[in-house]
Design a protein around this motif. Structure first.
Motif, PDB file in Angstrom:
ATOM      1  N   LEU A  98     -93.875 -73.093  91.391  1.00  0.00           N
ATOM      2  CA  LEU A  98     -93.657 -71.771  91.682  1.00  0.00           C
ATOM      3  C   LEU A  98     -93.701 -71.381  93.215  1.00  0.00           C
ATOM      4  CD1 LEU A  98     -94.584 -68.604  89.690  1.00  0.00           C
ATOM      5  CD2 LEU A  98     -94.974 -68.690  92.139  1.00  0.00           C
ATOM      6  N   GLU A  99     -94.629 -71.791  93.976  1.00  0.00           N
ATOM      7  CA  GLU A  99     -94.844 -71.717  95.260  1.00  0.00           C
ATOM      8  C   GLU A  99     -93.433 -72.081  96.094  1.00  0.00           C
ATOM      9  OE1 GLU A  99     -97.031 -69.704  96.885  1.00  0.00           O
ATOM     10  OE2 GLU A  99     -98.612 -69.633  95.505  1.00  0.00           O
ATOM     11  N   TRP A 100     -93.069 -73.294  95.727  1.00  0.00           N
ATOM     12  CA  TRP A 100     -91.754 -73.865  96.416  1.00  0.00           C
ATOM     13  C   TRP A 100     -90.590 -73.377  95.930  1.00  0.00           C
ATOM     14  CZ3 TRP A 100     -87.555 -76.037  93.896  1.00  0.00           C
ATOM     15  CH2 TRP A 100     -86.737 -76.627  94.906  1.00  0.00           C
ATOM     16  N   ALA A 101     -90.395 -72.755  94.820  1.00  0.00           N
ATOM     17  CA  ALA A 101     -89.066 -72.058  94.189  1.00  0.00           C
ATOM     18  C   ALA A 101     -89.222 -70.730  95.112  1.00  0.00           C
ATOM     19  CB  ALA A 101     -89.314 -71.947  92.810  1.00  0.00           C
ATOM     20  N   ALA A 146     -98.626 -64.173  86.917  1.00  0.00           N
ATOM     21  CA  ALA A 146     -99.401 -63.229  87.756  1.00  0.00           C
ATOM     22  C   ALA A 146     -99.056 -63.618  89.354  1.00  0.00           C
ATOM     23  CB  ALA A 146    -100.888 -63.418  87.944  1.00  0.00           C
ATOM     24  N   ARG A 147     -98.543 -64.859  89.672  1.00  0.00           N
ATOM     25  CA  ARG A 147     -98.314 -65.365  90.923  1.00  0.00           C
ATOM     26  C   ARG A 147     -96.630 -64.866  91.101  1.00  0.00           C
ATOM     27  NH1 ARG A 147     -99.547 -65.086  96.016  1.00  0.00           N
ATOM     28  NH2 ARG A 147     -99.086 -67.072  97.249  1.00  0.00           N
ATOM     29  N   ALA A 148     -96.101 -65.184  90.125  1.00  0.00           N
ATOM     30  CA  ALA A 148     -94.327 -64.799  90.038  1.00  0.00           C
ATOM     31  C   ALA A 148     -94.323 -63.299  90.441  1.00  0.00           C
ATOM     32  CB  ALA A 148     -93.670 -64.970  88.860  1.00  0.00           C
ATOM     33  N   ARG A 149     -95.209 -62.234  89.645  1.00  0.00           N
ATOM     34  CA  ARG A 149     -95.213 -61.086  89.928  1.00  0.00           C
ATOM     35  C   ARG A 149     -95.316 -60.746  91.583  1.00  0.00           C
ATOM     36  NH1 ARG A 149     -97.458 -60.554  84.693  1.00  0.00           N
ATOM     37  NH2 ARG A 149     -99.653 -60.472  85.615  1.00  0.00           N
ATOM     38  N   ALA A 150     -96.457 -61.294  92.041  1.00  0.00           N
ATOM     39  CA  ALA A 150     -96.807 -61.163  93.478  1.00  0.00           C
ATOM     40  C   ALA A 150     -96.004 -61.372  94.523  1.00  0.00           C
ATOM     41  CB  ALA A 150     -98.029 -61.710  93.646  1.00  0.00           C
ATOM     42  N   ALA A 215     -83.777 -61.870  83.978  1.00  0.00           N
ATOM     43  CA  ALA A 215     -85.133 -62.355  84.385  1.00  0.00           C
ATOM     44  C   ALA A 215     -86.352 -61.640  83.455  1.00  0.00           C
ATOM     45  CB  ALA A 215     -85.327 -62.575  85.851  1.00  0.00           C
ATOM     46  N   GLY A 216     -87.377 -62.212  83.525  1.00  0.00           N
ATOM     47  CA  GLY A 216     -88.699 -61.320  82.937  1.00  0.00           C
ATOM     48  C   GLY A 216     -88.975 -61.403  81.316  1.00  0.00           C
ATOM     49  N   GLU A 217     -88.015 -62.239  80.847  1.00  0.00           N
ATOM     50  CA  GLU A 217     -88.379 -62.614  79.225  1.00  0.00           C
ATOM     51  C   GLU A 217     -89.072 -63.573  79.172  1.00  0.00           C
ATOM     52  OE1 GLU A 217     -87.421 -60.964  76.626  1.00  0.00           O
ATOM     53  OE2 GLU A 217     -85.701 -59.406  77.265  1.00  0.00           O
ATOM     54  N   HIS A 218     -89.887 -63.437  77.955  1.00  0.00           N
ATOM     55  CA  HIS A 218     -90.590 -64.555  77.391  1.00  0.00           C
ATOM     56  C   HIS A 218     -90.061 -64.839  76.139  1.00  0.00           C
ATOM     57  CE1 HIS A 218     -93.269 -62.932  80.245  1.00  0.00           C
ATOM     58  NE2 HIS A 218     -94.232 -63.895  80.130  1.00  0.00           N
ATOM     59  N   TYR A 219     -89.600 -66.154  75.780  1.00  0.00           N
ATOM     60  CA  TYR A 219     -88.904 -66.362  74.668  1.00  0.00           C
ATOM     61  C   TYR A 219     -89.621 -67.383  73.733  1.00  0.00           C
ATOM     62  CZ  TYR A 219     -84.563 -64.645  76.692  1.00  0.00           C
ATOM     63  OH  TYR A 219     -83.758 -63.758  77.338  1.00  0.00           O
TER      64      TYR A 219
END
Length: 561
Positions: A98-101, A146-150, A215-219
């Protein structure tokens, strides 16, 4: 590049790479070791758009190509892990991706693959209660969201259930393996236990469509119509011809019993639940993308074929297509061409159709190779073997050469006498009814009381053949419930039918050729051509396959007329 896939050598990751490449995308595959390219080549996937890059997600990432879409299919899926080992990939690794992306200038989507039992949960993961695998997935899921939101990373989480398909040998596959080997006296869980599935082909097509959606979905990606566990296991048992357990053992009781007694890994018990999952968004997305899940029962039967063919990950299938078919009232394992084979290959004791793999490699045309009823992977039938053979060959539209070994020579002769217009000729390899029964019994060791526990090495020594995949396959079948007993019964039936087979040999009207090893000669003269292979014993197709193939080729001209 269009996309990068982390965990690209895993079961899901490699299939996702194949799907994206097939769609014409340029794909970077992040791996530790490149076992991916040979696999893609074996699947016929064009790798022109592939860039294999070395990456270790347990450490901060750098030096990777810029991409538009990032898929994190990396995960440590195993039970009995230590906490540190599980967290390294499932938590720290997921955050490193995630941090790299987050630093990519043109990032469209990060697709994180989680799990249907852990995603969107709240609270702290219970490592002591859940076990390291599930708890680490739980923790990783919370941390990534949590980190993606931040960081403002466009994130979609896919929560697959048990993903089934060729190459999946853990999780539910372990239960199927116990069923197949007769080690499942009772089902874990209750009558309402729900272990949902999704096929690998469906899931990777689903993933490939995700980045273009908001984005933002949980499938939650799973088949709501998956049968409850007793019916699921019953479907597989019916298809493979084994007996399904009738009793269930509640998960709560299994937790209290010693693992040495139950054989159940405590970490797997959390999956034994009647819970259902919020699949509405995934179903709506799939409908919009034109995706449709295959029927669950059909998928389970196809997966069972794959598991048995690969010996649950211990072997590689040698002949395609393969699977179980209904023949003469029983489930028969059939490999090869069902309609227009050039050769039909019937194995002898104590082997299965894999016996013919070395020979088939030298044959130019398609072959059909079944396991005889009650032997190898085939279930028993109450019909005579010659009736079974006539039913097996019912769909055949060519006039193949019928090649039989040892025990199978009798039924092959009966078919040749009854249906001379259906075959172009008959080749008998080491016909048992024309050889010394006492010495053959001593060589094969089929009377050994410990045959069910015989090792491949000992079986190879007993048969006088090299230890290899064919012997491993036979030894594995002998360990299955009832197979060793049926091998001994078949031997006795074969010995009792020697006179009948000899009489059939005098009645057959199609061309016949006999192939034997010099160490295993005929004990009486016959009025048909006999080829003796120097140095071979009772299994020349294993020890001298090229020579046997040459004799089959030489026989084809006179046999074919």
């Amino acid at each position: 590049m269009d996309a990068i896939v982390f965990g690209a050598t895993g079961f899901i990751g490699r299939s996702l790479v194949a799907e994206l490449l097939t769609r014409g995308q340029r794909v970077a595959a992040a791996v530790r070791n490149d076992t991916l390219t040979p696999w893609l080549t074996s699947q016929g996937v064009d790798t022109g758009g592939l860039d294999v890059v070395v990456a270790d997600i347990t450490r901060p990432l750098s030096g990777l190509p810029e991409v538009r879409d990032v898929y994190n299919a990396a995960g440590r899926f195993a039970f009995g892990l230590g906490v540190r080992e599980a967290r390294a990939t499932n938590v720290t690794g997921a955050l490193n991706v995630l941090e790299w992306a987050a630093e990519l200038p043109g990032l469209r989507r990060l697709v994180h693959i989680s799990g249907y039992r852990v995603s969107a949960s709240e609270g702290r993961p219970d490592y002591a209660g859940l076990g390291a695998y599930e708890a680490s997935k739980f923790e990783g899921d919370l941390a990534v969201r949590a980190r993606a939101r931040a960081l403002g990373v466009p994130l979609t989480i896919a929560n697959p259930s048990t993903v089934i398909g060729p190459g999946q040998y853990i999780g539910l596959a372990a239960l199927v393996e116990d069923l197949w080997n007769g080690r499942l006296p009772a089902l874990p869980g209750g009558p309402d236990t729900f272990l949902p599935i999704a096929t690998i082909d469906y899931f990777v097509r689903f993933l490939a469509e995700v980045p273009a959606a908001p984005a933002g979905e949980h499938y939650w990606v799973l088949d709501d119509s998956t049968p409850l566990l007793p019916e699921l296991i019953g479907t597989i048992a019916d298809h493979t011809g084994v007996r399904a357990p009738r009793r269930t053992v509640p998960a709560g009781l299994l937790r209290r019993l010693p693992r040495k007694l139950t054989g159940a890994d405590p970490e797997t018990l959390a999956f034994l639940s009647a819970d259902r999952y919020p699949t509405a968004s995934a179903r709506a997305f799939a409908a919009g993308a034109g995706l449709e899940m295959p029927p669950a029962a059909e998928a389970l039967r196809g997966w069972a074929d794959e598991l048995v063919a690969a010996r649950f990950g211990a072997a590689s299938p040698w002949l395609k297509p393969y699977g179980f078919s209904e023949v003469a009232g029983g489930r028969t394992w059939v490999s090869g061409e069902r309609h227009r084979p050039d050769h039909v290959l019937l194995h002898g004791l104590p082997m299965n159709a894999d016996l013919w793999a070395p020979l088939a490699a030298f044959l130019p045309g398609p072959v059909l190779a079944p396991d005889l009823p009650g032997l190898g992977r085939s279930a028993a039938t109450d019909r005579p073997v010659d009736v079974w053979l006539a039913d097996l060959l019912g769909p055949v539209r060519s006039r193949p050469t019928l090649v039989a070994h040892s025990l199978a020579c009798g039924p092959a002769l009966q078919f040749a006498v009854d249906h001379p217009d259906r075959i172009s000729g008959l080749v008998l390899v080491s016909p048992a009814f024309l050889q010394a029964p006492a010495s053959r019994l001593a060589r094969s060791g089929l009377a050994a009381p410990m045959m069910r526990r015989i090792s491949a090495a000992r079986l190879a020594r007993t048969l006088g053949v090299p230890e290899g995949a064919e012997v491993e396959s036979a030894a594995a079948d002998l360990r299955r419930r009832g197979v060793a007993r049926r091998v001994v019964a078949a031997l006795r039936t074969d010995l009792a039918g020697r006179r009948r087979s000899r009489a059939l040999l005098d009645r057959v009207t199609v061309p016949v050729r006999i192939v034997v090893g010099s160490a295993d000669p005929l004990v009486e003269a016959v009025g048909h051509p006999v080829v003796e292979i120097e140095g071979a014993g009772h299994y020349p197709q294993l020890t001298h396959p090229a020579q046997v193939a040459r004799h089959l080729a030489a026989a084809s001209a006179p046999i074919g007329g």
